[in-house]
Design a protein around this motif. Sequence first.
Motif, short mmCIF file in Angstrom:
data_model
loop_
_atom_site.label_atom_id
_atom_site.label_comp_id
_atom_site.label_asym_id
_atom_site.label_seq_id
_atom_site.Cartn_x
_atom_site.Cartn_y
_atom_site.Cartn_z
N ASP A 1 43.20 64.84 4.72
CA ASP A 1 44.22 63.98 4.09
C ASP A 1 45.41 62.84 4.09
O ASP A 1 45.49 62.52 5.11
CB ASP A 1 45.19 65.50 3.28
CG ASP A 1 46.26 65.50 4.82
OD1 ASP A 1 47.19 64.49 4.73
OD2 ASP A 1 46.74 66.08 5.49
N ARG A 2 45.33 62.45 3.01
CA ARG A 2 45.77 60.36 2.47
C ARG A 2 47.04 60.51 4.02
O ARG A 2 47.37 59.37 4.25
CB ARG A 2 46.75 60.33 1.51
CG ARG A 2 46.36 59.12 0.97
CD ARG A 2 46.27 58.98 -0.49
NE ARG A 2 46.66 57.29 -0.75
CZ ARG A 2 45.13 56.48 -0.10
NH1 ARG A 2 44.29 56.94 0.18
NH2 ARG A 2 45.22 55.02 -0.32
N GLU A 3 48.15 61.60 3.94
CA GLU A 3 49.48 61.61 4.96
C GLU A 3 48.51 61.31 6.39
O GLU A 3 49.19 60.44 7.07
CB GLU A 3 50.19 62.25 4.56
CG GLU A 3 51.53 62.04 5.19
CD GLU A 3 52.86 63.37 5.41
OE1 GLU A 3 53.03 63.56 6.49
OE2 GLU A 3 52.59 64.00 3.99
N GLN A 4 48.10 62.09 6.80
CA GLN A 4 47.15 61.94 7.88
C GLN A 4 46.16 60.78 8.35
O GLN A 4 46.79 60.42 9.09
CB GLN A 4 46.27 63.03 7.80
CG GLN A 4 47.01 64.22 8.93
CD GLN A 4 46.14 66.10 9.29
OE1 GLN A 4 45.21 65.49 8.70
NE2 GLN A 4 46.88 66.71 10.13
N ALA A 5 45.82 60.33 7.16
CA ALA A 5 45.22 59.50 7.65
C ALA A 5 45.65 58.10 7.13
O ALA A 5 45.53 57.54 8.34
CB ALA A 5 44.02 59.14 6.38
N GLN A 6 46.93 57.86 6.78
CA GLN A 6 47.26 56.52 6.66
C GLN A 6 48.38 56.55 7.77
O GLN A 6 48.20 55.89 8.56
CB GLN A 6 49.29 56.82 5.96
CG GLN A 6 50.17 55.19 6.38
CD GLN A 6 48.59 54.24 5.56
OE1 GLN A 6 48.14 54.49 4.18
NE2 GLN A 6 48.69 53.04 6.65
N GLN A 7 48.54 58.03 9.40
CA GLN A 7 49.13 57.89 10.16
C GLN A 7 48.12 57.54 11.35
O GLN A 7 48.49 56.87 12.05
CB GLN A 7 49.96 59.49 10.39
CG GLN A 7 50.81 59.74 9.84
CD GLN A 7 51.01 61.73 10.32
OE1 GLN A 7 50.06 62.14 10.67
NE2 GLN A 7 52.43 62.16 9.82
N LEU A 8 46.83 57.71 10.78
CA LEU A 8 46.14 57.28 11.81
C LEU A 8 46.01 56.22 11.63
O LEU A 8 45.17 55.70 13.13
CB LEU A 8 44.03 57.73 11.66
CG LEU A 8 44.10 59.75 11.52
CD1 LEU A 8 42.99 60.62 11.79
CD2 LEU A 8 44.37 60.03 13.72
N VAL A 9 45.86 55.41 10.82
CA VAL A 9 45.67 54.29 10.69
C VAL A 9 46.66 53.30 11.27
O VAL A 9 46.42 52.37 12.08
CB VAL A 9 45.39 53.34 9.06
CG1 VAL A 9 45.16 52.10 8.74
CG2 VAL A 9 43.72 54.58 8.73
N ASP A 10 47.73 53.95 10.93
CA ASP A 10 48.99 52.93 11.63
C ASP A 10 48.78 53.80 13.08
O ASP A 10 48.91 51.79 13.89
CB ASP A 10 50.16 53.73 11.02
CG ASP A 10 51.15 53.61 9.77
OD1 ASP A 10 49.98 53.08 8.65
OD2 ASP A 10 51.64 53.79 9.05
N ALA A 11 48.48 54.10 13.87
CA ALA A 11 48.22 54.14 14.91
C ALA A 11 47.74 53.30 15.93
O ALA A 11 47.89 53.17 16.67
CB ALA A 11 48.38 55.78 15.75
N ALA A 12 46.26 53.69 15.20
CA ALA A 12 45.02 52.79 15.06
C ALA A 12 45.71 51.31 15.32
O ALA A 12 45.48 50.56 17.11
CB ALA A 12 44.17 53.20 14.84
N HIS A 13 46.17 50.85 14.15
CA HIS A 13 46.54 49.54 14.43
C HIS A 13 47.44 49.19 15.61
O HIS A 13 47.24 48.23 15.96
CB HIS A 13 47.08 49.66 13.18
CG HIS A 13 47.96 47.91 13.03
ND1 HIS A 13 46.70 46.89 13.03
CD2 HIS A 13 49.12 47.25 12.79
CE1 HIS A 13 47.15 45.45 12.87
NE2 HIS A 13 48.48 45.80 12.30
N GLN A 14 48.73 49.80 16.11
CA GLN A 14 49.06 49.71 17.65
C GLN A 14 48.04 49.55 18.26
O GLN A 14 48.44 49.50 19.91
CB GLN A 14 49.93 51.20 17.38
CG GLN A 14 51.43 50.79 16.52
CD GLN A 14 51.17 49.56 16.82
OE1 GLN A 14 51.93 48.93 17.28
NE2 GLN A 14 51.50 49.10 14.92
N ILE A 15 47.19 50.37 18.52
CA ILE A 15 46.38 50.64 20.26
C ILE A 15 45.16 49.93 20.32
O ILE A 15 44.74 48.99 21.01
CB ILE A 15 45.53 52.02 19.95
CG1 ILE A 15 46.68 53.31 20.11
CG2 ILE A 15 44.24 52.19 20.68
CD1 ILE A 15 45.79 54.56 19.63
#
Length: 94
Positions: free
Chosen positions: A62-76
């Motif tokens: 879902d879009r909200e979880q996908a955005q959380q994943l993208v934001d976290a991945a950008h920090q990692i």
Amino acid sequence: PEQLFAAGYSACFIGALKVAGQQLKVKVPDDVAVHATVGIGPRSQGGFGITADLAVDLPGVDREQAQQLVDAAHQICPYSNATRGNVDVTLMLA
């Protein structure tokens, strides 16, 4: 050279998404895809610079979880960390 950078950034970002998925307890689909477009051109401050656009496709998330994943991945992601503050990076959900 920008195509090589784009390929490396895409592959690295997928790895970062998987790490983020483990941390957030969200299943990253096997068919996750990241399409990177890298440009090189003149900067307003003079000289030349790089831009990177990452389009992330997380089918079934879902879009909200996908955005959380993208934001976290950008920090990692090591590529994100190496470019932060130096390269304009745009992140988009496909």
